[in-house]
Design a protein around this motif. Structure first.
Motif, PDB file in Angstrom:
ATOM      1  N   TRP A   1       0.819  -1.213   0.000  1.00 22.33           N
ATOM      2  CA  TRP A   1       0.000   0.000   0.000  1.00 22.33           C
ATOM      3  C   TRP A   1       0.853   1.264   0.000  1.00 22.33           C
ATOM      4  O   TRP A   1       0.339   2.364  -0.264  1.00 22.33           O
TER       5      TRP A   1
ATOM      6  N   TYR B   1       0.415   0.916  -6.928  1.00 22.61           N
ATOM      7  CA  TYR B   1      -0.586  -0.048  -6.460  1.00 22.61           C
ATOM      8  C   TYR B   1      -1.873   0.673  -6.055  1.00 22.61           C
ATOM      9  O   TYR B   1      -2.973   0.217  -6.361  1.00 22.61           O
ATOM     10  N   ARG B   2      -1.745   1.829  -5.376  1.00 16.86           N
ATOM     11  CA  ARG B   2      -2.937   2.541  -4.926  1.00 16.86           C
ATOM     12  C   ARG B   2      -3.760   3.071  -6.103  1.00 16.86           C
ATOM     13  O   ARG B   2      -4.933   3.410  -5.945  1.00 16.86           O
TER      14      ARG B   2
ATOM     15  N   SER C   1      -4.325   1.185  -8.732  1.00 17.52           N
ATOM     16  CA  SER C   1      -4.918   0.019  -9.380  1.00 17.52           C
ATOM     17  C   SER C   1      -6.386  -0.133  -9.004  1.00 17.52           C
ATOM     18  O   SER C   1      -6.839   0.332  -7.945  1.00 17.52           O
ATOM     19  N   ASP C   2      -7.157  -0.772  -9.870  1.00 21.08           N
ATOM     20  CA  ASP C   2      -8.576  -1.009  -9.590  1.00 21.08           C
ATOM     21  C   ASP C   2      -8.753  -1.817  -8.321  1.00 21.08           C
ATOM     22  O   ASP C   2      -9.673  -1.561  -7.529  1.00 21.08           O
ATOM     23  N   GLU C   3      -7.857  -2.780  -8.101  1.00 27.57           N
ATOM     24  CA  GLU C   3      -7.946  -3.616  -6.899  1.00 27.57           C
ATOM     25  C   GLU C   3      -7.827  -2.761  -5.641  1.00 27.57           C
ATOM     26  O   GLU C   3      -8.640  -2.893  -4.695  1.00 27.57           O
ATOM     27  N   ALA C   4      -6.855  -1.871  -5.612  1.00 30.40           N
ATOM     28  CA  ALA C   4      -6.634  -1.038  -4.429  1.00 30.40           C
ATOM     29  C   ALA C   4      -7.766  -0.030  -4.237  1.00 30.40           C
ATOM     30  O   ALA C   4      -8.221   0.196  -3.113  1.00 30.40           O
TER      31      ALA C   4
ATOM     32  N   ASP D   1     -10.901  -0.263  -5.176  1.00 34.55           N
ATOM     33  CA  ASP D   1     -12.107  -0.945  -4.708  1.00 34.55           C
ATOM     34  C   ASP D   1     -11.953  -1.399  -3.255  1.00 34.55           C
ATOM     35  O   ASP D   1     -12.880  -1.229  -2.441  1.00 34.55           O
ATOM     36  N   ARG D   2     -10.792  -1.962  -2.907  1.00 35.30           N
ATOM     37  CA  ARG D   2     -10.608  -2.465  -1.541  1.00 35.30           C
ATOM     38  C   ARG D   2     -10.581  -1.321  -0.532  1.00 35.30           C
ATOM     39  O   ARG D   2     -11.194  -1.415   0.532  1.00 35.30           O
TER      40      ARG D   2
END
Length: 399
Positions: free
Chosen positions: A285, A290-291, A293-296, A298-299
């Motif tokens: 993080w 990474y922040r 990214s779609d994954e980050a 959404d999470r």
């Protein structure tokens, strides 16, 4: 005895307002600065008097737009369809320091070109606000806010990626054009004061909208990338609009803000025992890539929603500010009217209005120590200007 109020910045300046909705707010801004703004209207009133939204509709509704943009002005009825009306307008222009017209060359259509205008008053400033500029061949009528937002490029950026463009509320193009029209009017006054004589200014509403594209035009020029609609999706984890118990908060905590803000945000969530917030301590993080990214994104949205679900936006605001995190409540109109900071600056004032009762007006959003802005005054009734006073001023050539 109370203290004597010093003169406003534009005390003694007379403005002839021949604007429609596109430039009406320009005159209001000059009236706030103390200018005498005379709204010239045809018999039956200007088109702004029927502009929506209407107060009291359908029982003889009054235009809220008109009450706002014409506050502090005077109203004079002149029938320019008649030769004597054009002569009366000429007499008025001879006493004025400024004339503002829209949505096109109103005076020229009456036979008062720049040469004639300078003959009437060599030092008068002349501001023409049009949809696309004076050189555009299209007719000036039937060009509304949606068309101008589209032509200026801003409409393309509004809305959601999977839907068509969405216009922002409020007729932004007409206010943008009016603001730049007022800037042009002030420039004309400075030019005249410096001995430059009368000057004319051509303000294009399309260009005013294009001014609001932020870095989109530069990005395209440098990279060829066309900015697309973002919608309400955050550009990175920690920066965006997030729900809370009583509405929404807007936050910038990350590379779009500061690295320190991101670490403070994570520490805040962990300190308060937010479920699963310790996940944000994972080294991945710390990576801005990474922040993004779609994954980050959404999470983080899931984690922050759990953190804010039982908290009010004002509590979140205070706690975030104490931790140097840029977070603000998304204020409703009611919130703005009740805002403690605005109240401490006496930003809103109640003004008695004969047409609709008391109206709460915003004061000018600036403070001038030597030449304070005029207090808000109600918009005039049609033809409210005193004919005898007006006649005497024209006869004496007082400006």
């Amino acid at each position: 005895m109370g203290s004597v109020r010093p003169p406003a910045a534009l005390d003694g300046v007379r403005v002839v307002d021949l604007g429609d909705e596109l430039a009406a707010y320009a005159g209001r801004l000059l009236a706030d600065l103390g200018a005498e703004v005379i709204r010239v209207e045809p018999p039956g009133g200007a088109t702004t008097r029927t502009a929506e939204p209407l107060i009291g509709w359908p029982e003889g509704g009054v235009s809220a737009f008109e009450r706002f943009v014409s506050a502090g002005k005077r109203s004079l009825v002149i029938d320019t369809a008649q030769p004597e009306g054009v002569d009366e307008l000429r007499d008025l222009l001879a006493t004025a320091d400024l004339v503002i017209e829209s949505p096109g060359p109103v005076l020229a259509q009456l036979g008062i070109d720049d040469v004639e205008l300078r003959r009437l008053h060599p030092g008068i400033g002349h501001v023409v606000v049009t949809p696309f500029g004076l050189e555009h061949p299209a007719p000036w009528t039937d060009t509304d806010d949606l068309v101008l937002m589209a032509a200026g490029g801003l409409l393309h950026l509004g809305g959601y990626p999977d839907l068509g463009p969405v216009a922002a509320y409020g007729g932004l193009s007409r206010f943008a054009a009016s603001i730049f029209g007022a800037v042009a009017a002030l420039a004309a006054l400075l030019d005249a004061e410096g001995g430059g004589g009368g000057s004319s200014y051509d303000v294009s509403a399309q260009e005013c909208v294009a001014q609001a594209l932020e870095d989109s035009a530069v990005t395209y020029a440098l990279t060829g990338t066309v900015r697309e609609r973002q919608g309400d999706r955050p550009r990175e984890a920690g920066s965006g609009v997030y729900p809370c118990r009583d509405g929404y908060v807007s936050m910038i905590a990350g590379r779009l803000g500061t690295a320190r803000a991101w670490s403070n945000l994570v520490g805040w969530m962990v300190e308060c025992g937010s479920p699963d917030a310790t996940e944000l301590l994972d080294p991945r993080w710390s990576s801005f890539e990474y922040r993004q990214s779609d994954e980050a994104i959404d999470r983080f949205g899931q984690l922050f929603a759990a953190f804010t679900a039982q908290r009010g936006k004002q509590d979140l605001y205070r706690d975030a500010q104490a931790r140097m995190i840029a977070l603000s409540p998304v204020a409703t109109v009611g919130d703005v009217l009740a805002d403690v900071q605005l109240a401490s600056r006496d930003f809103f004032v109640d003004v008695a209005d004969a047409r609709v009762g008391s109206i709460r007006f915003p004061r000018a959003p600036y403070r001038l120590s030597a030449t304070p802005a005029a207090d808000p005054r109600p918009a005039p009734a049609l033809g409210e200007a005193d004919p005898e006073l007006f006649g005497a001023r024209v006869e004496e050539g007082v400006r």
